[in-house]
Write an enzyme that holds these catalytic residues in place. Structure first.
Site, mmCIF file in Angstrom:
data_model
loop_
_atom_site.group_PDB
_atom_site.id
_atom_site.type_symbol
_atom_site.label_atom_id
_atom_site.label_comp_id
_atom_site.label_asym_id
_atom_site.label_seq_id
_atom_site.Cartn_x
_atom_site.Cartn_y
_atom_site.Cartn_z
ATOM 1 N N HIS A 48 -4.494 6.850 13.114
ATOM 2 C CA HIS A 48 -5.090 5.672 13.731
ATOM 3 C C HIS A 48 -4.756 5.665 15.213
ATOM 4 C CE1 HIS A 48 -1.126 3.802 13.838
ATOM 5 N NE2 HIS A 48 -0.975 4.157 12.576
HETATM 6 P P1 TYD Z 1 0.713 2.046 9.405
HETATM 7 O O1 TYD Z 1 0.927 1.557 10.801
HETATM 8 O O2 TYD Z 1 -0.668 2.466 9.014
HETATM 9 O O3 TYD Z 1 1.730 3.231 9.084
HETATM 10 P P2 TYD Z 1 1.760 4.745 9.605
HETATM 11 O O4 TYD Z 1 1.117 4.794 10.944
HETATM 12 O O5 TYD Z 1 3.219 5.085 9.630
HETATM 13 O O6 TYD Z 1 1.066 5.609 8.604
HETATM 14 O O7 TYD Z 1 1.245 0.918 8.413
HETATM 15 C C1 TYD Z 1 1.357 1.142 7.025
HETATM 16 C C2 TYD Z 1 1.299 -0.203 6.326
HETATM 17 O O8 TYD Z 1 2.409 -1.007 6.738
HETATM 18 C C3 TYD Z 1 0.034 -0.989 6.636
HETATM 19 O O9 TYD Z 1 -0.345 -1.660 5.440
HETATM 20 C C4 TYD Z 1 0.487 -2.006 7.657
HETATM 21 C C5 TYD Z 1 1.942 -2.220 7.305
HETATM 22 N N1 TYD Z 1 2.776 -2.533 8.481
HETATM 23 C C6 TYD Z 1 3.305 -3.809 8.646
HETATM 24 O O10 TYD Z 1 3.102 -4.710 7.819
HETATM 25 N N2 TYD Z 1 4.104 -4.071 9.735
HETATM 26 C C7 TYD Z 1 4.356 -3.128 10.660
HETATM 27 O O11 TYD Z 1 5.083 -3.399 11.667
HETATM 28 C C8 TYD Z 1 3.776 -1.812 10.500
HETATM 29 C C9 TYD Z 1 4.030 -0.733 11.497
HETATM 30 C C10 TYD Z 1 2.998 -1.563 9.392
#
Ligand code: TYD
Length: 130
Positions: A48
């Site tokens: 993303h």
């Molecule tokens: P995401 O940012 O997509 O993780 P990565 O980039 O490590 O793969 O987040 C994964 C899940 O966690 C998504 O459902 C959103 C949630 N999340 C939160 O609730 N709070 C946060 O601060 C972060 C970073 C993610």
């Protein structure tokens, strides 16, 4: 690409090393921190971009690679030391790949969590980045 690796201060001692991090090092106010752990070896995260969020990523244990993409160019930043961080400005597509087992990724973020700040579709990101 405005991403950059940053050497962090190291305070060594026979009892172990310490690395402090504050806003003056990161260049943005720390409104949130989170960490990635128990990532299965070889697994990937990310996939993303963020519209406004600035981040600073440190492999505080183990190693992983951060692949950044500005819509035109891709660059891989290997992270493997707790005293080296990667500043990631907004509007870069990121993949975190090649996690070693037992690795821990610590992320400092300039804003609170906001799903509206995410671009999770690569084609949409390319359109934004153009
Ligand atoms: P995401 O940012 O997509 O993780 P990565 O980039 O490590 O793969 O987040 C994964 C899940 O966690 C998504 O459902 C959103 C949630 N999340 C939160 O609730 N709070 C946060 O601060 C972060 C970073 C993610």
């Amino acid at each position: 690409m405005n991403a950059r690796l940053v050497d962090l201060c190291r305070i060594p001692a026979p009892s172990g090393n310490l690395t402090p991090v504050d806003c003056s090092v990161l260049g943005f106010p720390i409104r949130r921190a989170y960490y990635l752990y128990d990532v299965p070896g070889g697994e990937s995260r990310g996939g993303h971009a963020h519209i406004a969020l600035e981040q600073f990523i440190v492999a505080v244990a183990g190693s992983f690679d951060v692949v950044l993409d500005d819509g035109t160019t891709r660059q891989t930043f290997p992270l493997a030391r707790p005293f080296i961080g990667l500043y990631v400005p907004p509007m870069l597509w990121r993949e975190l790949v090649n996690f070693s087992s037992g690795s821990v990724g610590l992320v400092f973020a300039s804003e609170h969590y906001d799903e509206a700040d995410y671009i999770r579709d690569y084609a949409e990101f390319r359109a934004w980045a153009a």
